[in-house]
Design a protein around this motif. Sequence first.
Motif, PDB file in Angstrom:
ATOM      1  N   ASP A  84      -7.979  44.971 -19.487  1.00 49.37           N
ATOM      2  CA  ASP A  84      -8.648  44.446 -18.287  1.00 49.37           C
ATOM      3  C   ASP A  84      -7.606  43.742 -17.414  1.00 49.37           C
ATOM      4  O   ASP A  84      -7.472  42.513 -17.403  1.00 49.37           O
ATOM      5  N   GLN A  85      -6.828  44.561 -16.713  1.00 51.67           N
ATOM      6  CA  GLN A  85      -5.719  44.031 -15.925  1.00 51.67           C
ATOM      7  C   GLN A  85      -6.210  43.240 -14.706  1.00 51.67           C
ATOM      8  O   GLN A  85      -5.545  42.292 -14.262  1.00 51.67           O
ATOM      9  N   ALA A  86      -7.366  43.629 -14.199  1.00 54.44           N
ATOM     10  CA  ALA A  86      -7.863  42.921 -13.008  1.00 54.44           C
ATOM     11  C   ALA A  86      -8.184  41.467 -13.342  1.00 54.44           C
ATOM     12  O   ALA A  86      -7.825  40.527 -12.609  1.00 54.44           O
ATOM     13  N   LYS A  87      -8.885  41.281 -14.454  1.00 53.42           N
ATOM     14  CA  LYS A  87      -9.216  39.905 -14.863  1.00 53.42           C
ATOM     15  C   LYS A  87      -7.970  39.118 -15.221  1.00 53.42           C
ATOM     16  O   LYS A  87      -7.846  37.932 -14.877  1.00 53.42           O
ATOM     17  N   LEU A  88      -7.019  39.814 -15.881  1.00 53.17           N
ATOM     18  CA  LEU A  88      -5.769  39.129 -16.260  1.00 53.17           C
ATOM     19  C   LEU A  88      -4.988  38.722 -15.022  1.00 53.17           C
ATOM     20  O   LEU A  88      -4.418  37.630 -14.947  1.00 53.17           O
ATOM     21  N   LYS A  89      -4.958  39.635 -14.021  1.00 52.94           N
ATOM     22  CA  LYS A  89      -4.236  39.320 -12.790  1.00 52.94           C
ATOM     23  C   LYS A  89      -4.880  38.142 -12.067  1.00 52.94           C
ATOM     24  O   LYS A  89      -4.197  37.256 -11.534  1.00 52.94           O
ATOM     25  N   ALA A  90      -6.213  38.118 -12.050  1.00 49.38           N
ATOM     26  CA  ALA A  90      -6.902  36.997 -11.395  1.00 49.38           C
ATOM     27  C   ALA A  90      -6.584  35.679 -12.087  1.00 49.38           C
ATOM     28  O   ALA A  90      -6.358  34.635 -11.439  1.00 49.38           O
ATOM     29  N   LEU A  91      -6.540  35.729 -13.421  1.00 46.58           N
ATOM     30  CA  LEU A  91      -6.196  34.501 -14.164  1.00 46.58           C
ATOM     31  C   LEU A  91      -4.760  34.075 -13.904  1.00 46.58           C
ATOM     32  O   LEU A  91      -4.455  32.874 -13.773  1.00 46.58           O
ATOM     33  N   LEU A  92      -3.844  35.059 -13.830  1.00 43.43           N
ATOM     34  CA  LEU A  92      -2.440  34.726 -13.570  1.00 43.43           C
ATOM     35  C   LEU A  92      -2.269  34.187 -12.156  1.00 43.43           C
ATOM     36  O   LEU A  92      -1.460  33.270 -11.925  1.00 43.43           O
ATOM     37  N   ASP A  93      -3.019  34.731 -11.200  1.00 46.01           N
ATOM     38  CA  ASP A  93      -2.950  34.182  -9.839  1.00 46.01           C
ATOM     39  C   ASP A  93      -3.465  32.728  -9.826  1.00 46.01           C
ATOM     40  O   ASP A  93      -2.907  31.864  -9.147  1.00 46.01           O
ATOM     41  N   GLU A  94      -4.553  32.535 -10.564  1.00 41.77           N
ATOM     42  CA  GLU A  94      -5.078  31.163 -10.671  1.00 41.77           C
ATOM     43  C   GLU A  94      -4.072  30.232 -11.337  1.00 41.77           C
ATOM     44  O   GLU A  94      -3.931  29.064 -10.944  1.00 41.77           O
ATOM     45  N   LEU A  95      -3.348  30.769 -12.333  1.00 40.93           N
ATOM     46  CA  LEU A  95      -2.303  29.982 -13.014  1.00 40.93           C
ATOM     47  C   LEU A  95      -1.181  29.633 -12.047  1.00 40.93           C
ATOM     48  O   LEU A  95      -0.676  28.498 -12.047  1.00 40.93           O
ATOM     49  N   ASP A  96      -0.774  30.611 -11.199  1.00 42.23           N
ATOM     50  CA  ASP A  96       0.288  30.336 -10.220  1.00 42.23           C
ATOM     51  C   ASP A  96      -0.141  29.264  -9.220  1.00 42.23           C
ATOM     52  O   ASP A  96       0.632  28.374  -8.848  1.00 42.23           O
ATOM     53  N   LYS A  97      -1.400  29.421  -8.778  1.00 38.68           N
ATOM     54  CA  LYS A  97      -1.907  28.423  -7.841  1.00 38.68           C
ATOM     55  C   LYS A  97      -1.911  27.034  -8.482  1.00 38.68           C
ATOM     56  O   LYS A  97      -1.519  26.030  -7.863  1.00 38.68           O
ATOM     57  N   ASN A  98      -2.365  26.976  -9.716  1.00 39.88           N
ATOM     58  CA  ASN A  98      -2.381  25.689 -10.437  1.00 39.88           C
ATOM     59  C   ASN A  98      -0.974  25.136 -10.585  1.00 39.88           C
ATOM     60  O   ASN A  98      -0.743  23.929 -10.413  1.00 39.88           O
ATOM     61  N   ASN A  99      -0.026  26.012 -10.892  1.00 38.54           N
ATOM     62  CA  ASN A  99       1.363  25.586 -11.080  1.00 38.54           C
ATOM     63  C   ASN A  99       1.937  25.020  -9.787  1.00 38.54           C
ATOM     64  O   ASN A  99       2.668  24.024  -9.801  1.00 38.54           O
ATOM     65  N   LEU A 100       1.609  25.657  -8.648  1.00 36.71           N
ATOM     66  CA  LEU A 100       2.092  25.142  -7.361  1.00 36.71           C
ATOM     67  C   LEU A 100       1.486  23.775  -7.054  1.00 36.71           C
ATOM     68  O   LEU A 100       2.167  22.886  -6.542  1.00 36.71           O
ATOM     69  N   GLU A 101       0.211  23.634  -7.364  1.00 34.11           N
ATOM     70  CA  GLU A 101      -0.432  22.331  -7.135  1.00 34.11           C
ATOM     71  C   GLU A 101       0.162  21.256  -8.033  1.00 34.11           C
ATOM     72  O   GLU A 101       0.369  20.109  -7.598  1.00 34.11           O
ATOM     73  N   VAL A 102       0.442  21.611  -9.282  1.00 33.21           N
ATOM     74  CA  VAL A 102       1.073  20.655 -10.190  1.00 33.21           C
ATOM     75  C   VAL A 102       2.461  20.276  -9.697  1.00 33.21           C
ATOM     76  O   VAL A 102       2.865  19.107  -9.740  1.00 33.21           O
ATOM     77  N   THR A 103       3.192  21.293  -9.228  1.00 32.25           N
ATOM     78  CA  THR A 103       4.542  21.023  -8.702  1.00 32.25           C
ATOM     79  C   THR A 103       4.485  20.060  -7.515  1.00 32.25           C
ATOM     80  O   THR A 103       5.310  19.138  -7.396  1.00 32.25           O
ATOM     81  N   ALA A 104       3.482  20.253  -6.640  1.00 30.58           N
ATOM     82  CA  ALA A 104       3.332  19.340  -5.498  1.00 30.58           C
ATOM     83  C   ALA A 104       3.020  17.924  -5.968  1.00 30.58           C
ATOM     84  O   ALA A 104       3.549  16.937  -5.425  1.00 30.58           O
ATOM     85  N   LEU A 105       2.163  17.808  -6.971  1.00 27.73           N
ATOM     86  CA  LEU A 105       1.859  16.484  -7.515  1.00 27.73           C
ATOM     87  C   LEU A 105       3.083  15.850  -8.182  1.00 27.73           C
ATOM     88  O   LEU A 105       3.305  14.635  -8.076  1.00 27.73           O
ATOM     89  N   GLU A 106       3.860  16.675  -8.886  1.00 31.53           N
ATOM     90  CA  GLU A 106       5.094  16.156  -9.509  1.00 31.53           C
ATOM     91  C   GLU A 106       6.054  15.636  -8.447  1.00 31.53           C
ATOM     92  O   GLU A 106       6.667  14.561  -8.607  1.00 31.53           O
TER      93      GLU A 106
END
Length: 415
Positions: free
Chosen positions: A183-205
């Motif tokens: 299920d690559q579509a669901k995995l890709k959506a989760l990875l995009d969400e992970l990237d978004k989360n990582n960028l937000e964490v980086t901004a907070l850091e």
Amino acid sequence: MDYNKGMSPRWMRNIKSSLLNLPITKKMGLIIASLSTVTIVALVTCLVSVNVLSGLRAYVGGESLWSKGQKDANYYLWKFVVSKDEQDYEKFKEFSQVPLSDREARLEMFREDFDYKIAKQGLVEGKNHPHDVWIMVLIFRHFAWVPHVARARDVWRRGDAKLLEQIEIAEKIYEVVRSNPSDQAKLKALLDELDKNNLEVTALEDEFSYVLGDASRIAANLLMYFTLLLIFLFIVVVYLVTKAASKVVTERIENLNRAVKQVGEGNYNFDIPVDSKDEIGTLAENFKIMAEKRKEAEDYIKCKADELKDGYEKLLEANKLKEAFLANVSHELRTPLTILLAGIEQNIEDLERDPKESKRLKSLKRMHNNAIRLLQMVTSLLDFSKLESGKMTEDKEHTYVYMLAESIIYDFKLM
């Protein structure tokens, strides 16, 4: 009227009076204690400055460890997606434990019934140095009123929330990889969400680092200015205390010097202000008593000197009367004695021609000798008067004592 005294509050005058009445040793002790207090405050301030800056530095270092743990966990999660290796996912959970431990410490420090051991354990497991834990806890709990600390606390809270979101996303990715890897579509959506989360964490850091860096600069400047202010106050206190102490001592010693000079000049109409009960005040009081005693002694001596002068003048007058009396007496006695001696000598010459008058001749000679002795005594009175007045010159001559003794014995034989 002392204008300054009238304008100063009563409590200030009471304090000043109490300080002036202290012994000099206690005054010096009070000065040393004051200077020591200022020095201790300055040292404590420096110590607090160092510790506060150390605590902020520890938080900056802790943020780096938190960020590194989060980034490393994110890296191994991506690696797990590619390799499907369970060890990579275990590495993700291992590195995630660093920021999670910091989160446990943060939650404990927010609690009212705070347990220092739990907070310390969480910070140490978050790879913070054990020696930095106490100052980190102190800043977090007791400096929340400082805007920068309050903002950093809020950023940390939001960062922990994003960390939990990252872990939740990672768990979903783990389920997809293990149960339905196609299920690559669901995995890709989760990875995009992970990237978004990582960028937000980086901004907070970045925000956390900026806030703490700004706080460190402000704290360093404030502590530097405060330290300089304390140093300035220390210098001012030393100057004022030294000036006040030297002024008080100098003025009172100068008052004593002026009093000593006036006493030396014979002026006792002076006043030494005795405004304290310390050693100098006691000395001034004793000096006043000594001056009064000396004045009484000098007045007594002057009175006695006047009495002696009057007595001496009376003695001189009496001596003059005595000299005049002796002169008159001598003159009055010499004249009849001279006439008496002339008559006796004439009778002796007449009786010496008549052998029958030997008995009367002896009597006349005895009378003649005694009259001559009396004339000599009158002459001696005049000589004594000359001797006292210093008008008589010394004339030494030999005297035959045996002849004088024979003359006296002869006179007694004729009786």
